[in-house]
Design an enzyme around this catalytic site. Structure first.
Site, PDB file in Angstrom:
ATOM      1  N   HIS A 402     -16.059  -8.779 -28.796  1.00  0.00           N
ATOM      2  CA  HIS A 402     -16.399 -10.051 -29.429  1.00  0.00           C
ATOM      3  C   HIS A 402     -15.175 -10.950 -29.563  1.00  0.00           C
ATOM      4  O   HIS A 402     -15.180 -12.117 -29.169  1.00  0.00           O
ATOM      5  CB  HIS A 402     -17.018  -9.780 -30.803  1.00  0.00           C
ATOM      6  CG  HIS A 402     -17.400 -11.020 -31.533  1.00  0.00           C
ATOM      7  ND1 HIS A 402     -16.559 -11.636 -32.418  1.00  0.00           N
ATOM      8  CD2 HIS A 402     -18.510 -11.785 -31.457  1.00  0.00           C
ATOM      9  CE1 HIS A 402     -17.151 -12.718 -32.889  1.00  0.00           C
ATOM     10  NE2 HIS A 402     -18.342 -12.838 -32.316  1.00  0.00           N
ATOM     11  N   GLU A 641      10.087   3.289   8.652  1.00  0.00           N
ATOM     12  CA  GLU A 641      11.501   3.077   8.967  1.00  0.00           C
ATOM     13  C   GLU A 641      12.011   4.002  10.055  1.00  0.00           C
ATOM     14  O   GLU A 641      13.127   3.837  10.530  1.00  0.00           O
ATOM     15  CB  GLU A 641      12.357   3.324   7.709  1.00  0.00           C
ATOM     16  CG  GLU A 641      12.087   2.340   6.602  1.00  0.00           C
ATOM     17  CD  GLU A 641      12.989   2.581   5.413  1.00  0.00           C
ATOM     18  OE1 GLU A 641      13.883   1.766   5.180  1.00  0.00           O
ATOM     19  OE2 GLU A 641      12.792   3.600   4.720  1.00  0.00           O
TER      20      GLU A 641
HETATM   21  C1  PEP Z   1      14.963  -1.430   5.651  1.00  0.00           C
HETATM   22  O1  PEP Z   1      15.387  -0.376   6.063  1.00  0.00           O
HETATM   23  O2  PEP Z   1      14.549  -2.360   6.367  1.00  0.00           O
HETATM   24  C2  PEP Z   1      14.909  -1.662   4.208  1.00  0.00           C
HETATM   25  C3  PEP Z   1      14.313  -2.711   3.706  1.00  0.00           C
HETATM   26  O3  PEP Z   1      15.513  -0.720   3.393  1.00  0.00           O
HETATM   27  P1  PEP Z   1      17.087  -0.702   3.104  1.00  0.00           P
HETATM   28  O4  PEP Z   1      17.661  -1.923   3.713  1.00  0.00           O
HETATM   29  O5  PEP Z   1      17.197  -0.685   1.623  1.00  0.00           O
HETATM   30  O6  PEP Z   1      17.457   0.570   3.751  1.00  0.00           O
HETATM   31 MG    MG Z   2      15.691   1.242   4.723  1.00  0.00          MG
END
Ligand code: PEP
Ligand code: MG
Length: 767
Positions: A402, A641
């Site tokens: 409410h 990555e």
């Molecule tokens: C990358 O690897 O692109 C990333 C963003 O991580 P960092 O640069 O922190 O390794």
């Molecule tokens: Mg990185």
């Protein structure tokens, strides 16, 4: 005229005769939505009752010259009129029709005395401009014709509750023009019940907000219980968040007397999740159907009996039109302020005022203009006082209680469900409340805050005039830079690096653990992350877990114990080290869990440097070991990555991922075998290499097919030539450095336009 209409004969246009509740129950029934059967005693029947018996003149006389701002006089007149209505006999011809209709309901269920709910359905209550929640009464678990007739009169009388008289006078409704219908409906003996908004009622976002508690729905609607809250993302068709609250009481049918009673929730159910997957599935499907049917966002009530969901009410959400007027972005930076209590952000805005604790209705007069009304839970009787208040704080209730609904409608900030406000907030103290974050602070600084926020907002509008389909986010590496990053107008944080926060302590994080000081490390993380998630709330922040090569720790306290590695970039970093030494990852997850519990539901977890799916699985296990549930409490994703992860991305998807983000800094160095920090080979370093692009495109394609969100947070996200390729490939967001956000947003807008133009040209050419 008909004294009674069954739901099948009524539609939403029948509000004048069936009232808002009755008309909508008819509309839902005819749309094939599961609604318990019932009928409406029309508003004309009520008119007939007061005229035929002659009591209308007496009522008018009593209302003449009434000063609605004199609380005790108002209460007395209301009592007198209600007494008159409930003691006046209903004329025979009307009685006969009601009895027949009730008997027909009994036949429907092959029972002698069907148990019904008798609910008033005011002809003005559910109109879009006057949806004052709970303005009229509902009587539950009524059986036998005598009780039905008595409760029908009680519903008629509820048209003259003090608050209803006040509300009509305030809104210039003529008392004699406002009629009331009564709904008589077969009771759903709900084992669980609640409310559902088919869009977020505070922002209008495409998110259903569902609240549920044990027993009948009255607990949720009246706010006497703090229900579980579920946010359901309609676009991605998934539960976005689910908060289990402690449900202390419930309304249920007393097995002996048959009456509705409020009882304590059995111990084992108090903290148990109310909404099962099957409930949510039924509810969200019905929610979509109802919204589609009405063509508008809806506010509904529901109940579940024997596993089946029934809809008990629906009406258009009336607060959405006002959203643009509310400065939703005003929210406080709480780093240096004393927080007195916390609750749910129930109605946005920041205000200061004097605490007035209301324990009893006869204390309402003490609320003066500009005070903050503090109470266990507001009731409809408090609306006149709520209108005078600057803000509302309650002990109980969820974001749809409410207090929340009325505050949003009145446009005043509200913090609900603090659990303690009436005991911890001192009478006459000056406080400031933040109705977006659900916080109550000591002191008065709302004005000062509004001024700074206004300046920031103007700058922000100037900086971010473009809206793009592809989100443009920002990378944050230093928590203290969060405000600047936010001022770019970015759509969230696509990468929050933790390394700076940890290294800033001057000590390697492992030393905290070795010395039994885990708590200190968790605090460092909570404080750091808080600065970012708070500024960006409710925009999402992806927190990337620790990824520092061993050489970066060397100069810190405790760094002497770090191993000497020939190739730290290829060494003991990212998820590999976190799994070997899970104590750090645990501390990170504990910090996120704490923030999540404090209401920061805008955090996602992003794991760095994975090369095999086991790493994802192990990290999730570690999260669970500290009580943080991946995919449920927080989105769980990974950086892409390593070429290995890009090539076998489907195996990671199978392990369970909410999102991926390209860490092109590492992906490029590993694909091209070039140390990114080695100046001797820097001239060969380019993310535009076809091998890198091919890996990225492969991941986007596979993720799109699997419904996994894709993003980029490496430096390439700040480079126009790469961004163009990514947008064309269908990436969901780009996260750029603070200084590049504006440029990248313009570029993204241009690329999106180009894509649309090319598609249009192709259509025109018949390709
Ligand atoms: C990358 O690897 O692109 C990333 C963003 O991580 P960092 O640069 O922190 O390794
Ligand atoms: Mg990185």
């Amino acid at each position: 005229m008909n004294y009674v209409e069954f739901f099948e004969q009524i539609g939403k246009e029948d509000i004048p005769i069936a009232g808002g509740k009755g008309a909508n129950l008819g509309e839902l029934t005819n749309a094939g939505i599961p609604v318990p059967p019932g009928f409406v005693i029309t508003s004309e029947t009520y008119l007939k009752f007061i005229t035929k018996t002659g009591i209308v003149d007496e009522i008018n006389k009593m209302l003449e010259g009434l000063d609605i701002n004199n609380t005790s006089e108002l209460q007395q007149v209301a009592e007198d009129i209600k007494e008159l209505i409930t003691t006046t006999e209903i004329p025979d011809d009307i009685q006969r029709v009601i009895i027949e209709a009730y008997n027909a309901l009994c036949v429907n269920v092959e029972l002698d005395d069907v148990v019904v709910a008798v609910r008033s359905s005011a002809t003005a209550e559910d109109l879009p401009d006057a949806s004052f929640a709970g303005q009229q009464e509902t009587y539950l678990n009524i059986s036998g014709i005598d009780d039905v007739l008595y409760n029908v009169r009680k519903c008629w009388a509820s048209l003259f509750e003090a608050r209803a008289i006040f509300y009509r006078a305030e809104n210039d409704f003529d008392h004699s023009q406002v009629l009331i219908a009564v709904v008589v409906q077969q009771m759903v003996n709900s084992e669980k019940a609640g409310v559902m908004f088919t869009v977020d009622p505070s922002t209008g976002a495409e998110e259903m907000l569902i609240e549920g508690a044990w027993g009948l729905g009255e607990g949720v609607v009246s706010g006497t219980v703090t229900p579980d809250t579920c946010r359901y993302d309609k676009i991605n068709d998934e539960v976005k968040s689910y908060k289990i609250n402690t449900k202390k009481t419930m309304f249920t049918k007393d097995p002996e007397t048959g009456a509705t009673v409020q009882v304590e929730v059995p111990e084992e159910l108090k903290d148990k999740k109310v909404l099962e997957d099957s409930d949510l599935e039924q509810l969200t499907t019905l929610g979509r159907r109802i919204q589609k049917h009405y063509g508008a966002p809806m506010d509904t009530e529901w109940g579940v009996e024997n596993g089946k969901v029934y809809m008990l009410q629906a009406r258009p959400i009336t607060t959405l039109d006002d959203i643009s007027d509310v400065d939703d972005d005003i929210s406080l930076d709480d780093s240096e302020r004393v927080i007195l209590t916390r609750g749910l952000g129930a109605s946005p805005g920041v205000v200061s005022g004097t605490v007035k604790v209301i324990k009893d209705l006869d204390e309402l007069d003490k609320i003066l203009d500009g005070d903050i009304l503090v109470t266990t839970m507001t009731t409809p009787d408090m609306v006149p006082a709520m209108k005078r208040a600057n803000g509302i704080v309650t002990d109980e209730g969820g974001v749809t209680c409410h207090a929340a609904i009325i505050s949003r409608e009145l446009g005043i900030p509200c913090v609900s469900g603090t659990g303690e406000a009436t005991t911890v907030l001192k009478e006459n103290a000056t406080i400031t409340i933040d109705g977006k974050k659900g916080l109550v602070y000591e002191g008065d600084f709302a004005k000062e805050e509004a001024n700074t926020q206004e300046v920031a907002a103007t700058q922000q509008v100037a900086a971010a005039p473009l809206i793009t389909v592809t989100d443009v986010k920002v990378n944050v590496s230093m928590a203290d830079a969060a405000q600047r990053a936010y001022a770019t107008g970015a759509d969230g944080v696509g990468l929050l690096r933790t390394e700076h926060m940890m290294l800033e302590t001057g000590t390697v994080p492992y030393k905290f653990i070795d010395e039994g000081r885990e708590d200190e490390l968790v605090k460092v993380l909570v404080d750091g992350i808080l600065k970012v998630v708070d500024v960006f709330y409710p925009k999402t922040v992806w927190y990337r877990t620790l990824d520092a090569p061993t050489d970066e720790f060397k100069t810190l306290e405790g760094g002497e114990n770090e191993p000497d590695e020939a190739n730290p970039m290829l060494g003991w970093r990212g998820i590999r080290r976190e799994i070997d030494q899970p104590a750090i990852l645990k501390a990170e997850f504990k910090a996120i869990k704490k923030l999540h519990e404090e209401g920061y539901t805008n955090i996602g977890v992003m794991l760095p440097l994975l090369h095999k799916p086991e790493e994802l699985r192990q990290a999730k296990e570690i999260a669970r070991s500290v009580g943080l549930e991946p995919h449920k409490d927080v989105d769980f994703g990974m950086m892409v990555e390593t070429p290995a992860s890009a090539i076998i991305i489907e195996d990671f998807i199978e392990e369970g991922l909410d999102f991926v983000s390209f860490g092109t800094n590492d992906l490029t160095q590993y694909t091209l075998a070039l140390d990114r920090n080695n100046e001797l080979v820097a001239k060969h370093y380019t993310e535009a290499h076809p091998a890198v692009i091919k890996l990225i495109k492969n991941v986007i394609k596979k993720c799109k097919a699997a419904g996994v969100t894709t993003s980029i947070c490496g430096q390439a996200g700040s480079k126009p030539e790469i961004v163009e390729i990514l947008v064309e490939a269908g990436i969901d967001s780009i996260s750029a450095n603070t200084d590049a956000v504006d440029t990248i947003r313009r570029l993204v807008a241009k690329v999106e336009k180009k894509i649309m133009l090319e598609a249009a040209k192709k259509t025109l050419n018949g390709e």
